[in-house]
Design an enzyme around this catalytic site. Structure first.
Site, mmCIF file in Angstrom:
data_model
loop_
_atom_site.group_PDB
_atom_site.id
_atom_site.type_symbol
_atom_site.label_atom_id
_atom_site.label_comp_id
_atom_site.label_asym_id
_atom_site.label_seq_id
_atom_site.Cartn_x
_atom_site.Cartn_y
_atom_site.Cartn_z
ATOM 1 C CG ASP A 260 20.039 29.944 5.444
ATOM 2 O OD1 ASP A 260 21.138 29.848 4.855
ATOM 3 O OD2 ASP A 260 19.093 29.156 5.236
ATOM 4 C CD GLU B 230 21.467 25.406 1.516
ATOM 5 O OE1 GLU B 230 21.224 24.376 0.843
ATOM 6 O OE2 GLU B 230 21.624 25.387 2.752
ATOM 7 C CD GLU B 231 20.573 24.620 5.972
ATOM 8 O OE1 GLU B 231 19.891 23.640 5.607
ATOM 9 O OE2 GLU B 231 21.774 24.539 6.264
ATOM 10 C CG HIS C 200 21.824 20.044 9.222
ATOM 11 N ND1 HIS C 200 20.653 20.051 8.501
ATOM 12 C CD2 HIS C 200 22.669 20.855 8.526
ATOM 13 C CE1 HIS C 200 20.789 20.817 7.434
ATOM 14 N NE2 HIS C 200 22.012 21.316 7.428
#
Length: 394
Positions: A84, A142-143, A367
């Site tokens: 993702d 996962e995020e 990020h």
């Protein structure tokens, strides 16, 4: 028939390198958010089908699992990659930058997926050399809590698995290094929400108000006493306030402030004790100033704790394949990862593959809107997976 894994696996990884890079670039150009990886998972499914020798399933809407059953019975090794992306507007200008506005692979999951595809392609061609089973887990979400790993576990993807491994491309480490951590590796990422309710009014007449900003500021400051004065200094704990919202203009004291943040820890007992300690602080401060409060706490992913025996095999693999200088024995960090859900079902190891390159300007943190990786790191990840697979299943 036995193969010379040192020579042949390296050669196969080198021959697959450009394809792995191409897969990574395709995924980077077409990112999808957590729980919405429809096109990504279909691409993975179709690509896996082209390899042959794999039993491919869709355990959840946007995840994919491929099973490679070897020629002889043996252990079952699971290898995981997440797929993702993040809600970030990419600022990179290379030709394969994100084509989806406001969505970006800013954490390396595109590379994780590409590395596991490369590993599956090579191992599927070595089916006759495999003793046991290799299970390739392509995980969604996962995020975003509650995460895709737990969903996949509940769907049975870990049934019969003896051990599990996974990796994270890591920009703080230079390409060529592989980071290994024994025991506690990543923390449990919990979340809290606090609302401080006061009484609004004119900023020139504070005595007629209950200043929610002044009270909330004391809450923020005193929460740190839990870390510095209520916790054993040898225990790892982080309490971070990441959002503080209140007020509309310069001459109005607001009646309400909202606070949002995260708590990170490794020890289960310490972790369980934190919500009560936090609420005690919030309750005491707000009552002292005649304000009121609302408090919500959500436990996130479990901490990632590497199994010593599985980790020792990864360490040995790195030393043998890349040399002593490639091994980076790292300290734990307070990041979070839902890979821990898989480790609840089987012993495992999660390790880092260095993906930074200062000379090429590949230094942006995860990020970040300019995040990218040194794509030469992908080959290192594939080689590690390949050699570790034969070690684990031998």
């Amino acid at each position: 028939m036995k193969i010379d894994t040192t020579v042949n696996l390296n050669q196969l990884a080198e021959e697959t390198k450009e394809q792995v890079i191409a897969w990574r670039r395709h995924l980077h150009q077409n990112p999808e958010l957590s729980f919405h990886e429809e096109k990504t998972s279909q691409f993975i499914y179709d690509t896996l089908q082209s390899f042959g020798n794999l039993e491919i399933t869709r355990p959840t809407k946007t995840s994919v699992v491929a099973r490679l059953i070897g020629a002889e019975p043996g252990k079952t090794l699971a290898i995981r990659a997440d797929m993702d992306a993040l809600p970030i507007q990419e600022e990179n200008t290379f030709e394969f930058a994100s084509q989806n506005p406001g969505v970006m692979h800013a954490c390396g999951h595109d590379g994780h997926t590409a590395m596991l595809l490369g590993t599956a392609k090579i191992l599927s061609g070595l089916k006759d050399q495999i003793k046991g089973e290799v299970r390739f887990l392509f995980q969604h979400a996962e995020e975003l809590f509650p995460g895709g790993a737990e969903e996949m576990v509940q769907a049975g993807v870990m049934d019969g698995v003896d051990l599990v491994i996974g990796t994270h491309l890591w920009s703080p480490i230079e390409k060529g290094k592989v980071g290994v951590v024994y025991g506690s590796m990543m923390a449990s990422p919990d979340t809290f929400w606090i609302t401080v309710n006061g009484k609004g009014g004119h900023a020139a007449l504070p005595h007629q108000t209950i200043d929610s900003i002044a009270v909330a500021a004391q809450v923020v400051t005193n929460l740190q006493h839990i870390v510095s004065r209520n916790t054993d200094p040898l225990d790892s704990l982080v309490i971070s306030v990441t959002q503080f919202i209140g007020g509309t203009t310069h001459n109005v004291i607001p009646g309400q402030v909202k606070i949002w943040g995260t708590v990170r820890s490794f020890d289960p007992t310490l972790r369980e004790s934190i919500p009560a300690k936090m609420e005690r602080v919030v309750k005491g401060i707000t009552e002292a100033h005649e304000a009121s409060y609302e408090f919500k706490y959500e436990f996130g992913y479990r901490p990632v704790i590497n199994d010593n025996e599985v980790t020792a095999v990864i360490e040995e693999t790195v030393r043998e394949v890349f040399g002593e200088e490639a091994l980076d024995m790292m300290r734990p960090n307070m990041g979070g990862e839902d890979f821990s859900a898989f480790m609840e079902k089987a012993p495992g190891c999660y390790f880092y593959v260095g993906a930074g390159n200062e000379e090429q300007g590949i230094t942006y943190p995860h990020h970040h809107e300019r995040f990218t990786i040194d794509e030469d790191a992908l080959e290192i990840g594939v080689k590690t997976f390949l050699h570790a697979t034969f070690k684990f299943l031998a």
